[in-house]
Design an enzyme around this catalytic site. Sequence first.
Site, PDB file in Angstrom:
ATOM      1  CB  THR A 135      -0.891  -0.003   1.261  1.00 52.30           C
ATOM      2  OG1 THR A 135      -1.527   1.261   1.379  1.00 52.30           O
ATOM      3  CG2 THR A 135      -0.094  -0.239   2.533  1.00 52.30           C
ATOM      4  CG  ASP A 136      -1.134   5.025  -0.954  1.00 49.64           C
ATOM      5  OD1 ASP A 136      -1.692   4.393  -0.036  1.00 49.64           O
ATOM      6  OD2 ASP A 136      -1.709   5.926  -1.603  1.00 49.64           O
ATOM      7  CD  GLU A 137      -3.437   3.595   4.496  1.00 53.42           C
ATOM      8  OE1 GLU A 137      -3.216   3.426   5.706  1.00 53.42           O
ATOM      9  OE2 GLU A 137      -4.571   3.647   4.010  1.00 53.42           O
ATOM     10  CE1 TYR A 160      -3.459  -2.587   5.673  1.00 52.38           C
ATOM     11  CE2 TYR A 160      -3.314  -0.248   5.143  1.00 52.38           C
ATOM     12  CZ  TYR A 160      -3.373  -1.567   4.735  1.00 52.38           C
ATOM     13  OH  TYR A 160      -3.341  -1.873   3.393  1.00 52.38           O
ATOM     14  CE  LYS A 164       0.002  -4.521   2.941  1.00 53.74           C
ATOM     15  NZ  LYS A 164      -0.359  -5.836   2.368  1.00 53.74           N
TER      16      LYS A 164
HETATM   17  P1  NAD Z   1      -9.669  -7.266   1.997  1.00 57.38           P
HETATM   18  O1  NAD Z   1      -9.708  -7.006   3.472  1.00 57.38           O
HETATM   19  O2  NAD Z   1     -10.880  -6.994   1.181  1.00 57.38           O
HETATM   20  O3  NAD Z   1      -9.289  -8.803   1.747  1.00 57.38           O
HETATM   21  C1  NAD Z   1      -8.287  -9.451   2.477  1.00 57.38           C
HETATM   22  C2  NAD Z   1      -8.427 -10.951   2.234  1.00 57.38           C
HETATM   23  O4  NAD Z   1      -7.396 -11.609   2.974  1.00 57.38           O
HETATM   24  C3  NAD Z   1      -9.765 -11.538   2.716  1.00 57.38           C
HETATM   25  O5  NAD Z   1     -10.284 -12.420   1.746  1.00 57.38           O
HETATM   26  C4  NAD Z   1      -9.392 -12.288   3.982  1.00 57.38           C
HETATM   27  O6  NAD Z   1     -10.232 -13.414   4.239  1.00 57.38           O
HETATM   28  C5  NAD Z   1      -7.968 -12.707   3.688  1.00 57.38           C
HETATM   29  N1  NAD Z   1      -7.184 -12.924   4.914  1.00 57.38           N
HETATM   30  C6  NAD Z   1      -7.097 -12.094   5.991  1.00 57.38           C
HETATM   31  N2  NAD Z   1      -6.298 -12.654   6.933  1.00 57.38           N
HETATM   32  C7  NAD Z   1      -5.866 -13.842   6.430  1.00 57.38           C
HETATM   33  C8  NAD Z   1      -5.013 -14.856   6.912  1.00 57.38           C
HETATM   34  N3  NAD Z   1      -4.445 -14.776   8.130  1.00 57.38           N
HETATM   35  N4  NAD Z   1      -4.762 -15.926   6.116  1.00 57.38           N
HETATM   36  C9  NAD Z   1      -5.334 -16.037   4.891  1.00 57.38           C
HETATM   37  N5  NAD Z   1      -6.177 -15.109   4.395  1.00 57.38           N
HETATM   38  C10 NAD Z   1      -6.426 -14.020   5.153  1.00 57.38           C
HETATM   39  O7  NAD Z   1      -8.404  -6.479   1.463  1.00 57.38           O
HETATM   40  P2  NAD Z   1      -8.180  -5.728   0.072  1.00 57.38           P
HETATM   41  O8  NAD Z   1      -8.679  -4.352   0.199  1.00 57.38           O
HETATM   42  O9  NAD Z   1      -8.639  -6.590  -1.010  1.00 57.38           O
HETATM   43  O10 NAD Z   1      -6.580  -5.651   0.069  1.00 57.38           O
HETATM   44  C11 NAD Z   1      -5.816  -6.711  -0.482  1.00 57.38           C
HETATM   45  C12 NAD Z   1      -4.348  -6.351  -0.365  1.00 57.38           C
HETATM   46  O11 NAD Z   1      -4.082  -5.152  -1.077  1.00 57.38           O
HETATM   47  C13 NAD Z   1      -3.885  -6.109   1.064  1.00 57.38           C
HETATM   48  O12 NAD Z   1      -2.593  -6.645   1.199  1.00 57.38           O
HETATM   49  C14 NAD Z   1      -3.869  -4.592   1.195  1.00 57.38           C
HETATM   50  O13 NAD Z   1      -2.914  -4.181   2.139  1.00 57.38           O
HETATM   51  C15 NAD Z   1      -3.482  -4.187  -0.214  1.00 57.38           C
HETATM   52  N6  NAD Z   1      -3.974  -2.865  -0.653  1.00 57.38           N
HETATM   53  C16 NAD Z   1      -5.287  -2.526  -0.521  1.00 57.38           C
HETATM   54  C17 NAD Z   1      -5.729  -1.299  -1.014  1.00 57.38           C
HETATM   55  C18 NAD Z   1      -7.178  -0.878  -0.928  1.00 57.38           C
HETATM   56  O14 NAD Z   1      -7.501   0.264  -1.265  1.00 57.38           O
HETATM   57  N7  NAD Z   1      -8.097  -1.739  -0.533  1.00 57.38           N
HETATM   58  C19 NAD Z   1      -4.812  -0.417  -1.610  1.00 57.38           C
HETATM   59  C20 NAD Z   1      -3.471  -0.798  -1.699  1.00 57.38           C
HETATM   60  C21 NAD Z   1      -3.053  -2.034  -1.234  1.00 57.38           C
HETATM   61  O1  DAU Z   2      -4.129   4.037   0.435  1.00 59.18           O
HETATM   62  C1  DAU Z   2      -4.341   2.661   0.340  1.00 59.18           C
HETATM   63  C2  DAU Z   2      -5.186   2.201   1.510  1.00 59.18           C
HETATM   64  O2  DAU Z   2      -6.508   2.707   1.281  1.00 59.18           O
HETATM   65  C3  DAU Z   2      -5.219   0.683   1.663  1.00 59.18           C
HETATM   66  O3  DAU Z   2      -3.927   0.234   1.977  1.00 59.18           O
HETATM   67  C4  DAU Z   2      -6.198   0.274   2.776  1.00 59.18           C
HETATM   68  O4  DAU Z   2      -6.266  -1.133   2.849  1.00 59.18           O
HETATM   69  C5  DAU Z   2      -7.555   0.847   2.437  1.00 59.18           C
HETATM   70  O5  DAU Z   2      -8.473   0.533   3.462  1.00 59.18           O
HETATM   71  C6  DAU Z   2      -7.478   2.371   2.250  1.00 59.18           C
HETATM   72  O6  DAU Z   2      -7.193   3.035   3.505  1.00 59.18           O
HETATM   73  P1  DAU Z   2      -7.926   4.398   3.917  1.00 59.18           P
HETATM   74  O7  DAU Z   2      -7.831   4.546   5.381  1.00 59.18           O
HETATM   75  O8  DAU Z   2      -7.483   5.531   3.073  1.00 59.18           O
HETATM   76  O9  DAU Z   2      -9.434   4.014   3.455  1.00 59.18           O
HETATM   77  P2  DAU Z   2     -10.863   4.221   4.151  1.00 59.18           P
HETATM   78  O10 DAU Z   2     -11.869   3.851   3.120  1.00 59.18           O
HETATM   79  O11 DAU Z   2     -10.942   3.582   5.471  1.00 59.18           O
HETATM   80  O12 DAU Z   2     -10.919   5.796   4.357  1.00 59.18           O
HETATM   81  C7  DAU Z   2     -10.780   6.698   3.296  1.00 59.18           C
HETATM   82  C8  DAU Z   2     -10.850   8.091   3.860  1.00 59.18           C
HETATM   83  O13 DAU Z   2     -12.196   8.341   4.317  1.00 59.18           O
HETATM   84  C9  DAU Z   2      -9.959   8.325   5.055  1.00 59.18           C
HETATM   85  O14 DAU Z   2      -9.444   9.636   5.017  1.00 59.18           O
HETATM   86  C10 DAU Z   2     -10.900   8.167   6.262  1.00 59.18           C
HETATM   87  C11 DAU Z   2     -12.215   8.656   5.721  1.00 59.18           C
HETATM   88  N1  DAU Z   2     -13.438   8.010   6.293  1.00 59.18           N
HETATM   89  C12 DAU Z   2     -13.487   6.651   6.282  1.00 59.18           C
HETATM   90  C13 DAU Z   2     -14.591   5.998   6.791  1.00 59.18           C
HETATM   91  C14 DAU Z   2     -14.639   4.489   6.808  1.00 59.18           C
HETATM   92  C15 DAU Z   2     -14.491   8.781   6.756  1.00 59.18           C
HETATM   93  O15 DAU Z   2     -14.455  10.018   6.727  1.00 59.18           O
HETATM   94  N2  DAU Z   2     -15.588   8.129   7.268  1.00 59.18           N
HETATM   95  C16 DAU Z   2     -15.679   6.770   7.310  1.00 59.18           C
HETATM   96  O16 DAU Z   2     -16.708   6.243   7.815  1.00 59.18           O
END
Ligand code: NAD
Ligand code: DAU
Length: 354
Positions: A135-137, A160, A164
């Site tokens: 992730t970019d975080e 988180y 990562k």
């Molecule tokens: P998600 O939470 O939707 O899915 C995570 C999956 O991992 C689920 O299917 C869960 O069952 C599985 N999992 C969790 N713990 C596990 C374990 N101990 N063993 C096996 N499986 C397990 O997550 P996502 O949003 O699809 O993110 C996927 C990946 O991409 C993550 O590594 C996340 O850090 C990265 N990522 C997410 C975003 C985003 O915006 N969602 C952005 C950048 C990177």
């Molecule tokens: O940048 C990549 C990341 O983006 C991924 O690595 C994470 O897995 C993914 O969850 C996401 O993280 P964020 O914290 O940016 O996403 P989230 O959707 O939780 O929140 C987006 C923004 O919205 C953040 O500034 C918090 C705000 N927010 C979020 C929720 C859930 C609100 O204002 N209200 C809310 O209820």
Amino acid sequence: MPTHKKTILITGGAGFIGSHVVRLFVNKYPDYHIVNLDALTYAGNLANLKDVEAAPNYTFEKADITDESRIREIFDKYRFDAVIHLAAESHVDRSIMDPLAFVRTNVLGTANLLHVSLSFWREALEGKRFYHVSTDEVYGSLGKEGFFTEETPYDPRSPYSASKASSDHFVMAWYHTYGMPVILSNCSNNYGSHHFPEKLIPLMINNILHHKPLPVYGKGENVRDWLYVDDHARAIDTIFHQGKTGEKYNIGGFNEWKNIDIVHLLCSLMDKKLGRTPGESAKLITYVKDRPGHDLRYAIDATKLNKELGWKPSLQFEEGLEKTVDWYLANQDWVTAVTSGDYQHYYAQQYVKR
Ligand code: NAD
Ligand code: DAU
């Protein structure tokens, strides 16, 4: 990597991004055998993959990535050529409530996968690939100016992002120490179908639909860079096949939005779709207590990926957001299934006291 027959382990394939990656690989590469390994936590849902579950080149294995003997058993059974690792605990707010769950899965789970992969591959590392999806975080928080590049120093600020960042360091440690053929990408915020409604966009869509308050953290001024999930899956495909071993690539949409502007955009889009009076849904906006340690701004510079491997995002945000809203409106059964049980408990803990 050449595209002849191979067996690929995809972890976390039942989650949001993982299910899009599994679908892309199963459909695009009939010669690959895709094994989806997932623990099916609250975020993992096999209904996300209904359309590919009967494909001859797809197999599902339920397993926890921290369970060394189970991961060994699965490696022994399939003798993987490559791993694409997405399994993780992914929600920042949950990491604030329960940080050790993130250390366990994201840090120990990743180290365990590296350890087992190396033990099976050690004698013949040539042609293998361990792709870590991050992730970019990990880069921390930007001020009003600038972008994260691949050279930006790590500065994680939530449990988180710290977990990562730690997993990224373990991946690079295996590369430098053991010669493990790793590759890594760091992506910005994804949106699209099958996104668990604890995250901003699907949560707002769900609450707008049900006339529930729209909880905006702080002043809603925080900025994220949004990328359509299928574009992320395409980037992973490109990097997996064409990226250089030992390198990392940033992935992003060059698409920055303040949270409050996204919420307004969703409100007006859904007013139209639901036949509501313009402005009706926006009345639900409720400013709530800010997220502790809330990163102000993320913005990815994805020039390296574009220049070296030719990838670029395919969709404009407004178009992607409309497709996303349409998907949620047409798939209320999916939303109902994933918001029963644990979700209600989480929602009460996260929002009711704010
Ligand atoms: P998600 O939470 O939707 O899915 C995570 C999956 O991992 C689920 O299917 C869960 O069952 C599985 N999992 C969790 N713990 C596990 C374990 N101990 N063993 C096996 N499986 C397990 O997550 P996502 O949003 O699809 O993110 C996927 C990946 O991409 C993550 O590594 C996340 O850090 C990265 N990522 C997410 C975003 C985003 O915006 N969602 C952005 C950048 C990177
Ligand atoms: O940048 C990549 C990341 O983006 C991924 O690595 C994470 O897995 C993914 O969850 C996401 O993280 P964020 O914290 O940016 O996403 P989230 O959707 O939780 O929140 C987006 C923004 O919205 C953040 O500034 C918090 C705000 N927010 C979020 C929720 C859930 C609100 O204002 N209200 C809310 O209820």
